[in-house]
Every structure is written in C-alpha cells, then in structure tokens.
Scaffold this active site. Structure first.
Site, PDB file in Angstrom:
ATOM      1  N   VAL A   1       4.346   5.519   6.414  1.00 17.42           N
ATOM      2  CA  VAL A   1       4.089   4.690   7.596  1.00 17.42           C
ATOM      3  C   VAL A   1       3.318   3.466   7.146  1.00 17.42           C
ATOM      4  O   VAL A   1       2.384   3.571   6.344  1.00 17.42           O
ATOM      5  CB  VAL A   1       3.286   5.465   8.662  1.00 17.42           C
ATOM      6  CG1 VAL A   1       3.063   4.592   9.895  1.00 17.42           C
ATOM      7  CG2 VAL A   1       3.996   6.760   9.054  1.00 17.42           C
ATOM      8  N   CYS A   2       3.723   2.304   7.656  1.00 18.25           N
ATOM      9  CA  CYS A   2       2.999   1.063   7.386  1.00 18.25           C
ATOM     10  C   CYS A   2       2.958   0.790   5.881  1.00 18.25           C
ATOM     11  O   CYS A   2       3.978   0.922   5.199  1.00 18.25           O
ATOM     12  CB  CYS A   2       1.607   1.161   8.016  1.00 18.25           C
ATOM     13  SG  CYS A   2       0.717  -0.392   8.180  1.00 18.25           S
ATOM     14  N   THR A   3       1.801   0.444   5.342  1.00 16.95           N
ATOM     15  CA  THR A   3       1.692   0.143   3.915  1.00 16.95           C
ATOM     16  C   THR A   3       1.706   1.399   3.047  1.00 16.95           C
ATOM     17  O   THR A   3       1.561   1.297   1.836  1.00 16.95           O
ATOM     18  CB  THR A   3       0.413  -0.663   3.620  1.00 16.95           C
ATOM     19  OG1 THR A   3      -0.722   0.076   4.076  1.00 16.95           O
ATOM     20  CG2 THR A   3       0.448  -2.014   4.315  1.00 16.95           C
ATOM     21  N   GLY A   4       1.928   2.557   3.649  1.00 22.03           N
ATOM     22  CA  GLY A   4       2.144   3.751   2.844  1.00 22.03           C
ATOM     23  C   GLY A   4       3.316   3.588   1.903  1.00 22.03           C
ATOM     24  O   GLY A   4       3.376   4.214   0.826  1.00 22.03           O
TER      25      GLY A   4
ATOM     26  N   GLU B   1       7.757   0.974   9.810  1.00 20.88           N
ATOM     27  CA  GLU B   1       6.982  -0.267   9.879  1.00 20.88           C
ATOM     28  C   GLU B   1       5.530   0.056  10.222  1.00 20.88           C
ATOM     29  O   GLU B   1       5.066   1.171  10.048  1.00 20.88           O
ATOM     30  CB  GLU B   1       7.621  -1.213  10.905  1.00 20.88           C
ATOM     31  CG  GLU B   1       8.962  -1.757  10.470  1.00 20.88           C
ATOM     32  CD  GLU B   1       9.529  -2.777  11.434  1.00 20.88           C
ATOM     33  OE1 GLU B   1      10.196  -3.721  10.980  1.00 20.88           O
ATOM     34  OE2 GLU B   1       9.309  -2.639  12.666  1.00 20.88           O
TER      35      GLU B   1
END
Length: 279
Positions: A151-154, A201
């Site tokens: 998730v996200c910048t993961g 995102e």
C-alpha cells in the site's frame, strides 16, 4: 473469545467472522426461535471459511492506515490467521504517533504465506529501504507468498527487495515515478495487479485492494458483506484525492513538500535494487 471460536476461525477473527461464529453454537429452543436465530455455520457455503496465513510488516514510521485498513478486511476472512511482523516485538510508533505492537518478529514469523502486505510511509519507509534485515525479511517472505502486496510507498520496499523487477505496479502518486528504478513499469489504477503482485496507490487505496482480494478468496457476496459491515461508502467532502482532480496549487504544494524525500528515495532505491540483483 471462546476456545471454540478460536478453533474455528484462527487468530484473524473480526466482526464479520464472529457474527457467524455466534450462530455456530446457537441452537434454537423452539420453532418460533428459529426465524430469529443467527446463521449457523452449517448454513454457510463451505468456501467461506479458509486457512489463509496473512502477514503485515510494520516498521518505525510506517503509515498506520496503510496497514489497519487492509488488516480490517483480511481479519474478516473466516479461518484466516493474521500476524503483525516487526524486526522485534517491541512497540512500534507510526508516522502519526499510533503505537502498534508486533505479534511476531522476523525470525518467528510464519513462512509460506498466503498474503504478505507491506505498508508505506515517508522517512520511515526511506529508513526501511536502507535496512538490510528488513529487506531480507520482505525478500524471503515474498518469494514464497501466494500474494505479494503493498500500500502506498510500500511498493518502494517491495522494489528495494527486488520483488517488482519486470512487474507492472503503482505507488503513491509522489513516488510512482521512481518505480522504473526497480525495473517495474508504472501502471494506472487504484490498485494494480500483475500476476501475484498487487500494489495499491496511496493510503486509502489499501481498503480497495484488500476488499477485492477478499472477494477473490471467498466470493462477491462475502466481500459485499464485509464492505457493508464496515459501512465503506466513501463520499469525501472535496474532490482533491488525485493530482488530476485536486487544485493545481494544492498538488504543487504537496509535491514540493516531498521533493527532498523523493530524491533520497531515488538514491536508496537504486542502491537497494543493485544489491538485490547481486543476490
């Protein structure tokens, strides 16, 4: 929770699973009670109960909602077991100050996972990208997991561990342009699936990918029940959730705030990817 509930549903029980658990031991005392009795497990489709092993990585400075949103969805998979994995079992502070305690450390975490989920963050994620022990756990868990997700910048951590090379992927809009550094191809979508890699995102997109995966692991009716239980019907007061709909001045402001972090992540990404290619 009773011992019966634990045997039936594993460690990952949340409200949806417990609703049906309550009916598993509830026998109506009369015919008039029958209409009011909770659903019994015998009434549920057999495929609604599984044995999935799910692990969420957390690290200092991670974004809590990146983890908590998908965790809620997966915790409603009847029969699933969920672990919150950290380098140690010491409490970990998120980027907004929420403190979470891992249930297991890297050494004791389950292997052969069904789902590995890696949340993002900002400076905490950058530090994790530079931490070989964290990347080694992600790499090892990801190589054997049925689904490798972020998730996200993961996705910056998946890429740093060498797990996005040759895959289509996404990330938070600020860091999405960095994906080619890892050999990944940026793609459009609230979440992007390429084979067993699912990247979402920014932040709230974790709810969407996880709910979609619940439907795949069970079925649409089950997933819609989880969505209804969560009353997940987003209707934000502003239409500024994407760069394309936010006012240009707001997008520029946020992008400029992370300019330095993005360059640091670019350097860390290149270094981590180079190391992963040598393994």
């Amino acid at each position: 929770m009773s011992q019966i509930d634990r045997r039936q549903f594993g460690d990952g029980v949340a409200a949806f699973a417990m609703l049906f658990a309550s009916g598993a031991s509830a026998a109506p005392s009369s015919s008039s009670d029958n209409a009011r009795a909770p659903h019994k497990m015998s009434d549920m489709p057999a495929h609604w109960r599984g044995t999935e092993k799910v692990a969420f990585l957390i690290y200092p400075g991670f974004t809590a909602l990146d983890m908590v949103g998908p965790q809620y969805m997966f915790a409603n998979l009847m029969g699933a077991t969920i672990q919150i994995v950290g380098k140690s079992r010491d409490p970990i502070r998120s980027d907004t100050g929420i403190v979470c305690t891992p249930s297991v450390n890297f050494e004791d975490a389950a292997s052969n996972l069904d789902i590995l989920c890696v949340p993002g963050g900002s400076t905490g994620t950058l530090a994790a990208m530079r931490d070989e022990e964290t990347l080694a756990y992600i790499r090892a868990a990801g190589h054997s997991a049925r689904y490798v997700t972020s998730v996200c910048t993961g996705s910056m951590l998946l890429g740093s561990a060498g797990l996005l090379d040759g895959y289509r992927a996404t990330s938070h809009w600020v860091t999405k342009p960095l994906l080619p550094v890892f050999g990944a191809t940026p793609a459009e979508g609230r979440f992007v699936r390429d084979r067993n890699r699912i990247t979402a995102e920014g932040v709230t997109a974790g709810l969407d990918f996880a709910l979609a995966l619940v439907a795949e692991l069970r079925d649409r009716k089950y997933a819609e029940g989880v969505q209804l239980l969560a009353q997940y019907a987003p209707a934000p007061p502003f239409n500024a959730g994407e760069p394309g709909t936010a006012p240009e001045a707001v997008t520029t402001m946020i992008d400029n705030m992370f300019a330095g972090l993005k360059e640091d992540m670019r350097a860390a990404a290149a270094a981590a990817y180079a190391r992963s290619k040598g393994l």
